[in-house]
Design a protein around this motif. Structure first.
Motif, mmCIF file in Angstrom:
data_model
loop_
_atom_site.group_PDB
_atom_site.id
_atom_site.type_symbol
_atom_site.label_atom_id
_atom_site.label_comp_id
_atom_site.label_asym_id
_atom_site.label_seq_id
_atom_site.Cartn_x
_atom_site.Cartn_y
_atom_site.Cartn_z
ATOM 1 N N LEU A 267 0.847 -1.193 0.000
ATOM 2 C CA LEU A 267 0.000 0.000 0.000
ATOM 3 C C LEU A 267 0.881 1.240 0.000
ATOM 4 O O LEU A 267 1.911 1.288 0.682
ATOM 5 C CB LEU A 267 -0.904 0.025 1.236
ATOM 6 N N TYR A 268 0.456 2.263 -0.768
ATOM 7 C CA TYR A 268 1.123 3.561 -0.775
ATOM 8 C C TYR A 268 0.098 4.641 -0.461
ATOM 9 O O TYR A 268 -1.047 4.569 -0.896
ATOM 10 C CB TYR A 268 1.754 3.852 -2.140
ATOM 11 N N ARG A 269 0.547 5.638 0.286
ATOM 12 C CA ARG A 269 -0.332 6.765 0.617
ATOM 13 C C ARG A 269 0.283 8.069 0.137
ATOM 14 O O ARG A 269 1.480 8.310 0.329
ATOM 15 C CB ARG A 269 -0.583 6.839 2.122
ATOM 16 N N ARG A 270 -0.578 8.883 -0.473
ATOM 17 C CA ARG A 270 -0.172 10.229 -0.871
ATOM 18 C C ARG A 270 -1.298 11.172 -0.482
ATOM 19 O O ARG A 270 -2.380 11.098 -1.052
ATOM 20 C CB ARG A 270 0.100 10.296 -2.373
ATOM 21 N N GLY A 271 -1.021 12.021 0.482
ATOM 22 C CA GLY A 271 -2.078 12.881 0.995
ATOM 23 C C GLY A 271 -3.138 12.037 1.688
ATOM 24 O O GLY A 271 -2.854 11.289 2.625
ATOM 25 N N ARG A 272 -4.374 12.139 1.223
ATOM 26 C CA ARG A 272 -5.481 11.359 1.784
ATOM 27 C C ARG A 272 -5.943 10.290 0.801
ATOM 28 O O ARG A 272 -7.080 9.831 0.863
ATOM 29 C CB ARG A 272 -6.630 12.287 2.177
ATOM 30 N N LYS A 273 -5.039 9.898 -0.108
ATOM 31 C CA LYS A 273 -5.332 8.843 -1.067
ATOM 32 C C LYS A 273 -4.418 7.657 -0.810
ATOM 33 O O LYS A 273 -3.233 7.824 -0.489
ATOM 34 C CB LYS A 273 -5.137 9.329 -2.506
ATOM 35 N N VAL A 274 -4.950 6.442 -0.965
ATOM 36 C CA VAL A 274 -4.182 5.211 -0.782
ATOM 37 C C VAL A 274 -4.447 4.290 -1.965
ATOM 38 O O VAL A 274 -5.602 4.112 -2.378
ATOM 39 C CB VAL A 274 -4.561 4.491 0.524
ATOM 40 N N ILE A 275 -3.392 3.738 -2.537
ATOM 41 C CA ILE A 275 -3.520 2.726 -3.577
ATOM 42 C C ILE A 275 -2.680 1.528 -3.160
ATOM 43 O O ILE A 275 -1.702 1.662 -2.405
ATOM 44 C CB ILE A 275 -3.078 3.233 -4.966
ATOM 45 N N GLY A 276 -3.057 0.337 -3.638
ATOM 46 C CA GLY A 276 -2.310 -0.848 -3.254
ATOM 47 C C GLY A 276 -2.620 -2.049 -4.108
ATOM 48 O O GLY A 276 -3.576 -2.048 -4.902
ATOM 49 N N ILE A 277 -1.810 -3.084 -3.939
ATOM 50 C CA ILE A 277 -2.020 -4.369 -4.602
ATOM 51 C C ILE A 277 -1.893 -5.464 -3.555
ATOM 52 O O ILE A 277 -1.202 -5.308 -2.546
ATOM 53 C CB ILE A 277 -1.012 -4.610 -5.751
ATOM 54 N N GLN A 278 -2.584 -6.556 -3.802
ATOM 55 C CA GLN A 278 -2.535 -7.696 -2.899
ATOM 56 C C GLN A 278 -2.586 -8.971 -3.716
ATOM 57 O O GLN A 278 -3.306 -9.037 -4.720
ATOM 58 C CB GLN A 278 -3.714 -7.655 -1.921
ATOM 59 N N SER A 279 -1.830 -9.975 -3.295
ATOM 60 C CA SER A 279 -1.864 -11.265 -3.985
ATOM 61 C C SER A 279 -1.602 -12.373 -2.991
ATOM 62 O O SER A 279 -0.920 -12.185 -1.983
ATOM 63 C CB SER A 279 -0.838 -11.315 -5.125
ATOM 64 N N GLU A 280 -2.145 -13.540 -3.298
ATOM 65 C CA GLU A 280 -1.926 -14.725 -2.478
ATOM 66 C C GLU A 280 -1.934 -15.947 -3.381
ATOM 67 O O GLU A 280 -2.794 -16.071 -4.269
ATOM 68 C CB GLU A 280 -3.003 -14.872 -1.407
ATOM 69 N N ASN A 281 -0.981 -16.828 -3.157
ATOM 70 C CA ASN A 281 -0.924 -18.104 -3.866
ATOM 71 C C ASN A 281 -0.601 -19.185 -2.843
ATOM 72 O O ASN A 281 0.326 -19.033 -2.033
ATOM 73 C CB ASN A 281 0.150 -18.092 -4.956
ATOM 74 N N ARG A 282 -1.388 -20.266 -2.869
ATOM 75 C CA ARG A 282 -1.123 -21.366 -1.945
ATOM 76 C C ARG A 282 -1.440 -22.695 -2.605
ATOM 77 O O ARG A 282 -2.353 -22.804 -3.433
ATOM 78 C CB ARG A 282 -1.898 -21.203 -0.645
ATOM 79 N N TRP A 283 -0.651 -23.683 -2.231
ATOM 80 C CA TRP A 283 -0.782 -25.044 -2.767
ATOM 81 C C TRP A 283 -0.758 -25.997 -1.588
ATOM 82 O O TRP A 283 0.038 -25.846 -0.658
ATOM 83 C CB TRP A 283 0.374 -25.331 -3.723
ATOM 84 N N SER A 284 -1.646 -26.997 -1.599
ATOM 85 C CA SER A 284 -1.680 -27.967 -0.513
ATOM 86 C C SER A 284 -2.076 -29.339 -1.048
ATOM 87 O O SER A 284 -2.774 -29.454 -2.065
ATOM 88 C CB SER A 284 -2.640 -27.528 0.595
ATOM 89 N N ARG A 285 -1.641 -30.368 -0.319
ATOM 90 C CA ARG A 285 -1.882 -31.754 -0.735
ATOM 91 C C ARG A 285 -2.031 -32.627 0.504
ATOM 92 O O ARG A 285 -1.299 -32.455 1.493
ATOM 93 C CB ARG A 285 -0.705 -32.247 -1.582
ATOM 94 N N ARG A 286 -3.022 -33.560 0.474
ATOM 95 C CA ARG A 286 -3.264 -34.465 1.597
ATOM 96 C C ARG A 286 -3.445 -35.896 1.091
ATOM 97 O O ARG A 286 -4.535 -36.273 0.685
ATOM 98 C CB ARG A 286 -4.525 -34.062 2.364
ATOM 99 N N PRO A 287 -2.430 -36.733 1.136
ATOM 100 C CA PRO A 287 -2.637 -38.172 0.934
ATOM 101 C C PRO A 287 -3.181 -38.785 2.240
ATOM 102 O O PRO A 287 -2.671 -38.484 3.325
ATOM 103 C CB PRO A 287 -1.240 -38.705 0.608
ATOM 104 N N GLN A 288 -4.180 -39.653 2.126
ATOM 105 C CA GLN A 288 -4.830 -40.223 3.307
ATOM 106 C C GLN A 288 -5.104 -41.711 3.060
ATOM 107 O O GLN A 288 -5.579 -42.082 1.983
ATOM 108 C CB GLN A 288 -6.145 -39.499 3.598
ATOM 109 N N HIS A 289 -4.818 -42.537 4.082
ATOM 110 C CA HIS A 289 -5.010 -43.983 3.967
ATOM 111 C C HIS A 289 -5.727 -44.501 5.208
ATOM 112 O O HIS A 289 -5.510 -43.996 6.312
ATOM 113 C CB HIS A 289 -3.661 -44.712 3.849
#
Length: 845
Positions: free
Chosen positions: A413-435
């Motif tokens: 996030l960046y702020r200039r005066g009373r304005k804010v702009i930003g970017i957000q990202s998320e990446n996740r990987w998961s695996r469950r072998p079950q016996h």
């Protein structure tokens, strides 16, 4: 006369410059009648919110060595400047005792030493006595009815979501005070733009624990074959901070659970699905350590390094290994039609082994103009259990569950005066072998399940403040992909071809925009959010070569408002409606088995569900009187078109889904009140809870409707009536009730009393006796159950202490309780850990 509420601020100076630590008070005509106060910061500035200008007449500045100055409050003046004159002070020998609880603005400070008792070791032992705080068995903390959102040590977020490790590792002698920060905005650039209703906790250390290595070692051994080790070391300097701990024991303390996050940072619905679960080793009524037969180890390494002027690099590593042994006797009575019941009685004996490693690397910068956060985390877990079952369905069960995930989260996030702009990202990987392998006298069942999940999200945000309003919008996309592959063979008496298999590919793509409007004016704030999204869903049955597709518009408007007319009261209201997105947990064609004889069947029908809620919270805080209270009321409505089914066959109990729309309602009322009582040199906390919820399901093709309710009232009192005696007393009464429509109401009653007495004949020696009394109903029977523990503590010096602890002096062997769900009654009997004695050596660095 209507109160005029203002926010005033100012600065205090002397001939040498600005003054910090000056006490600023607002008083009536009587200068001893203080309405509110604060303390100037390092730059000599102060701010007082919610000042009642009709009652307040003067604002005063006081500092030892300077002449007190007072200025009349004026309705048209909100900025005040003090110039204090230095005066000589003749000091006499006096004893100054700090107040146990003090406050400044939104921050309430608790002096740790005022709540500590002779046999306390860690901060967790003391925190539970501080008025307004609630500490749960799993390590979670609530303050005045609200779950804390952030946990800091000396202003640093070194522990992140795993703060229970710090709470149970820090010596209370090293902690100066505990600060509860209300209306906490964790992102600094939003502090004057977006109102936050969050609550945080900050731990301030004593000077002796800063800029040096400090720590504690607690090592014990005893009979029968008992051992316990707790070692931690820390250093909190300006640029480098570290807190590392090792905990291990076989005395019933499940230290591996401390590595679980107390603050929920993950999206569970985007995780690889767990279908086969290990047997539970927890007893929901007794303290967990009373019935836990374990060998547990936890190593937690946590550090933080300042990089440049703005960035902090925080590495974390948790390693845990545990083995649990348990024996449980269980009786289930399923409620069938026409008042009939199905009785299942079993005895389970088994071992659960688990291992885990969880590294995390966090890079953060939090300034008034820029916010940067990147979290790279991973976890690898392995669980295996062997279980022997006798009774109605005798069998031998072997389970193995693995789990791996990798996640990266970025927020800029960046702020200039009373304005804010930003970017957000998320990446996740998961695996469950079950016996799971189930062996019976004449047959065997084998099942292998593999689940996989990938989640990706990216968005941009913009915020613009104008006047009392801040308009924000987040727009972006979400994509998730889940895989389910299962192979089940060995079923008998079930109308399905062998082997039973699933191979499904689930994909969700979502485009969304989330506009929100925040308003804030003096004592009132409000937020309106109207998220809107478009979801494209594709489910593929790879075995049948068939695809299921759907497009769906989703929106979930919500509104919340907070009114805080003064520093004592706040009232919060919230409400919203949400159309739920498609979920894949129920979408499959062939049955799955998590335990014998229970089968789960799916459906190829999409879920249509909506939920609405409305809630209110009233909070009260009077720091000078040590009085804290809150009450929270919430109602929720849920509408589904997929109803749960339960069918009892000759071999299996089968749960599934059927298209049958229904609506259910739930109500929750929670409240607590804490009060410090000088007359008993202690305080009390009174808590109450009431909840009720409806459920609807199909059983053997017949519709069922049930109502389940819970009532609970608890009282906690602590007191030090003399220097020779400390008292802790807790009493909790609970009623759990269940009623099927057109049938009689069933209920259980439980009363738990716990009394701890600490006798202190000398400064170095104390004796502790802890008694527990449980009363509960078992159908038509009433049962009393008693437990007694005792220990002797001797403090040789400031560095060395010794403890001799005896557990379960009466050598109780088993504990039984009865509970109800909407489908059955459940009676369980647990083994109690036998009588034991442990000698411990405690030393400090």
């Amino acid at each position: 006369m209507q109160a005029q509420i203002e926010e005033i601020s100012g600065v205090v100076k002397s001939g040498l410059g600005t003054l910090s630590g000056v006490v600023i008070t607002v008083t009536t005509e009587d200068e001893n009648n203080v309405l509110m106060y604060t303390i100037t910061d390092q730059a000599g500035h102060f701010t007082l919110k919610n000042v009642d200008m009709t009652k307040g007449k003067f604002v005063c500045a006081r500092l030892m060595g300077f002449e007190t100055q007072k200025i009349p409050l004026m309705a048209d003046k909100i900025d005040y400047m003090f110039l204090l004159k230095e005066v000589p002070v003749e000091l006499k020998e006096v004893l100054i005792k700090a107040a146990p609880v003090s406050g400044s603005g939104d921050t309430t400070r608790y002096l740790t030493s005022s709540f500590a008792q002779k046999n306390d070791l860690t901060l967790g032992d003391v925190l539970k006595r501080m008025p307004g705080f609630t500490v749960f068995d799993d390590g979670r903390i609530k303050y005045n009815g609200k779950e804390i959102s952030d946990f800091y040590i000396e202003g640093s977020d070194i522990m992140s979501s795993k703060y229970s490790i710090a709470v149970n590792s820090l010596r209370h002698d090293d902690v100066g005070s505990v600060e509860a920060i209300e209306n906490h905005q964790p992102i600094k650039l939003f502090e004057d733009l977006l109102f936050s209703n969050k609550t945080a906790v900050n731990i301030t250390l004593k000077e002796k624990a800063k800029n040096r290595w400090a720590g504690m070692i607690h090592a014990g051994a005893g009979l029968p074959r008992q051992w316990d080790m707790d070692a931690n070391i820390m250093r909190f300097a300006r640029k480098i901070k570290m807190l590392s701990t090792y905990k291990g024991n076989n005395t019933g303390n499940n230290v591996s659970s401390m590595a679980l996050p107390a603050l929920s940072l993950e999206k569970e619905e985007e995780d690889a699905r767990q279908i086969i679960v290990p047997q539970s080793v927890r007893n929901p009524y007794l303290e967990e350590r009373k019935t836990l037969f374990n060998r547990s180890h936890l190593l937690s390494l946590n550090g933080q390094v300042l990089v440049g002027k703005s960035f902090a690099l925080t590495p974390q590593l948790d390693l845990n290994r545990s083995t649990f042994e348990n024996t449980i006797e269980e009786e289930r009575h399923y409620f069938l039609e026409n008042g009939r019941t199905l009785h299942i009685a079993e005895r389970e004996s088994g071992t659960l082994r688990e291992y885990g490693i969880s590294p995390t690397l966090r890079l953060e910068a939090n300034t008034r103009k820029m916010y940067f956060l990147n979290i790279l985390s991973s976890s690898i877990k392995w669980q295996a259990s062997d279980l022997s079952v006798t009774g109605t369905y005798p069998n031998e069960v072997n389970k193995r569950m693995d789990y791996t995930y990798v996640r990266n989260f970025l927020n800029l996030l960046y702020r200039r005066g009373r304005k804010v702009i930003g970017i957000q990202s998320e990446n996740r990987w998961s695996r469950r072998p079950q016996h799971i392998d189930i062996l019976q006298s004449d047959t065997s069942i084998h099942e292998h399940i593999e689940t996989f999940a990938f989640y990706s999200q990216a968005s941009t945000t913009q915020s613009l403040a104008f006047g009392i309003a801040t308009l924000s919008i987040e727009e972006g996309y979400r994509f998730s992909r889940h895989l389910l592959q299962s192979h089940l063979e060995g079923l008998r008496g079930f109308s399905s071809s062998q082997p039973v298999e699933n191979d499904f590919d689930y994909r969700h793509t979502q485009l969304y925009a989330s506009p929100s409007l925040s308003l804030r004016r003096r004592v009132w704030s409000a937020t309106l959010s109207v998220p809107l999204s478009y979801q494209h869903t594709v489910y593929e049955d790879c075995l049948a070569g068939q695809s299921y597709r759907r497009n769906k518009w989703l929106w979930s408007p919500s509104v919340s408002t907070v009114w805080a007319p003064n520093n004592h009261w706040s009232v919060s209201l919230n409400g919203g409606w949400k159309r739920l997105p498609d979920r894949s947990e129920h979408f499959y064609t062939s049955p799955l088995m998590s335990a014998y004889p229970y089968l789960q069947t799916g459906t190829t029908g999409f879920l249509n569900a909506e939920t609405a809620h409305a809630g209110a919270m009233i909070r009260y805080k009077n720091i000078l009187q040590g009085l804290f209270g809150n009450i929270h009321i919430n109602r929720q409505w849920t509408h589904h078109d997929l109803m749960v089914t339960q069918d009892f066959g000759s071999t299996y109990i089968v749960t599934g889904f059927v298209q049958n729309p229904y609506t259910v309602r739930s109500d929750h009322v929670l409240g607590s009140m804490s009060y410090m009582i000088n007359a008993i040199r202690g305080g009390l906390t009174l808590k109450g809870l009431f909840s009720t919820f409806d459920s609807r399901f199909m059983q053997n093709g017949q519709p069922k409707q049930a109502t389940t309710s819970m009532r609970q009232l608890s009282l906690q009192v602590y007191s030090s009536p003399s220097d020779l005696l400390n008292i802790d007393y807790t009493c909790t009464y609970s009623e759990h009730a269940h009623r099927l429509k057109e049938e009689a109401r069933r209920s259980t009653h439980t009363l738990h009393q716990k009394l701890s007495l600490t006798v202190i004949p000398t400064e170095k020696l104390n004796f502790v006796v802890i008694g527990n009394h449980y009363y509960h109903t078992l159908g038509s029977e009433n049962k009393h159950f008693w437990l007694l523990d005792a220990n002797v503590n001797y403090r040789l010096s400031s560095l060395w202490s010794f403890r001799l602890a005896a557990q379960n002096v009466f050598d109780q062997r088993e504990f039984t309780f009865l509970s109800y769900t909407d489908m059955m009654s459940l009676k369980r009997t647990y083994r109690i850990r036998p009588a034991s004695i442990v000698f411990s050596v405690i030393t400090s660095l």
